[in-house]
Design a protein around this motif. Sequence first.
Motif, PDB file in Angstrom:
ATOM      1  N   LEU A 135       1.079  14.010  -1.531  1.00  0.00           N
ATOM      2  CA  LEU A 135      -0.225  13.557  -1.060  1.00  0.00           C
ATOM      3  C   LEU A 135      -0.054  12.530   0.059  1.00  0.00           C
ATOM      4  CD1 LEU A 135      -3.320  13.480  -1.305  1.00  0.00           C
ATOM      5  CD2 LEU A 135      -3.035  11.741  -3.081  1.00  0.00           C
ATOM      6  N   THR A 136       0.873  11.615  -0.120  1.00  0.00           N
ATOM      7  CA  THR A 136       1.117  10.587   0.895  1.00  0.00           C
ATOM      8  C   THR A 136       1.517  11.223   2.211  1.00  0.00           C
ATOM      9  OG1 THR A 136       1.727   8.970  -0.777  1.00  0.00           O
ATOM     10  CG2 THR A 136       2.506   8.549   1.471  1.00  0.00           C
ATOM     11  N   ALA A 160       0.827  -1.214   0.000  1.00  0.00           N
ATOM     12  CA  ALA A 160       0.000   0.000   0.000  1.00  0.00           C
ATOM     13  C   ALA A 160       0.857   1.259   0.000  1.00  0.00           C
ATOM     14  CB  ALA A 160      -0.947   0.004   1.202  1.00  0.00           C
ATOM     15  N   LEU A 161       1.776   1.364   0.937  1.00  0.00           N
ATOM     16  CA  LEU A 161       2.608   2.576   1.001  1.00  0.00           C
ATOM     17  C   LEU A 161       3.529   2.678  -0.208  1.00  0.00           C
ATOM     18  CD1 LEU A 161       3.405   2.725   4.811  1.00  0.00           C
ATOM     19  CD2 LEU A 161       1.807   4.156   3.511  1.00  0.00           C
ATOM     20  N   SER A 162       3.961   1.538  -0.732  1.00  0.00           N
ATOM     21  CA  SER A 162       4.830   1.561  -1.919  1.00  0.00           C
ATOM     22  C   SER A 162       4.092   2.072  -3.153  1.00  0.00           C
ATOM     23  CB  SER A 162       5.397   0.166  -2.192  1.00  0.00           C
ATOM     24  OG  SER A 162       6.295  -0.205  -1.164  1.00  0.00           O
ATOM     25  N   VAL A 163       2.794   1.904  -3.186  1.00  0.00           N
ATOM     26  CA  VAL A 163       1.999   2.474  -4.271  1.00  0.00           C
ATOM     27  C   VAL A 163       1.694   3.943  -3.974  1.00  0.00           C
ATOM     28  CG1 VAL A 163      -0.252   2.434  -5.433  1.00  0.00           C
ATOM     29  CG2 VAL A 163       0.999   0.295  -5.063  1.00  0.00           C
ATOM     30  N   LEU A 164       1.293   4.227  -2.747  1.00  0.00           N
ATOM     31  CA  LEU A 164       0.922   5.606  -2.412  1.00  0.00           C
ATOM     32  C   LEU A 164       2.063   6.596  -2.613  1.00  0.00           C
ATOM     33  CD1 LEU A 164      -1.308   5.098   0.765  1.00  0.00           C
ATOM     34  CD2 LEU A 164      -2.032   5.441  -1.606  1.00  0.00           C
ATOM     35  N   VAL A 165       3.318   6.157  -2.431  1.00  0.00           N
ATOM     36  CA  VAL A 165       4.440   7.101  -2.581  1.00  0.00           C
ATOM     37  C   VAL A 165       4.710   7.479  -4.030  1.00  0.00           C
ATOM     38  CG1 VAL A 165       5.568   6.551  -0.393  1.00  0.00           C
ATOM     39  CG2 VAL A 165       6.240   5.304  -2.472  1.00  0.00           C
TER      40      VAL A 165
END
Length: 183
Positions: A46-47, A36-41
């Motif tokens: 925004l992240t 999840a965080l690897s996509v959001l960054v």
Amino acid sequence: MALTPLPGDQWDEEVDKALSRMLPRERRNPEGAGNALSVLVRHPQLTRAFLGFNVHLLFNSTLEPRERELIILRVAHRRECVYEWLHHVAMGKEVGLTDAEVEAARRNGSAPDAFDRLLLEAVDELDDKSVLSAQTWDALGERFDDRQRMDFVFTVGCYTTLALAFNSFGISPDPTAGYEGKR
């Protein structure tokens, strides 16, 4: 998957800064951050902004962790968000949710505790109508103060937003998570 994790060679200082609100330095990498965080960054600004809000709800909320996780599980179930469901089943169990209480998040009305039933019904009401009735607000107020009721509303909203994002971006649960259950 609609969006893939940001490739490791693109992780820079801006990505590190975005994740610094949630992760210790040793986990601010493609392997440690999770799907999840690897996509959001892919959108570091925004992240970073979103994680400030999310970190409050996870670590500084006025809600008890057990209540928070029950609320999040109901949102995950209603939004059919496998990622959110699996991660928060594990987190819920870490803070004391039983298998029966986790199952109650799937089947509203089945919670053995009356206040848990109220929380689950309030999630449904807020999700269905984007407002809590005066009756539900007052019922929550029998146990929650104004700050807790505010944290309740924002927890439902935050995890609804995350479910929308995770589902839209096609984020899969982390393969090494080892979480039990299914959505």
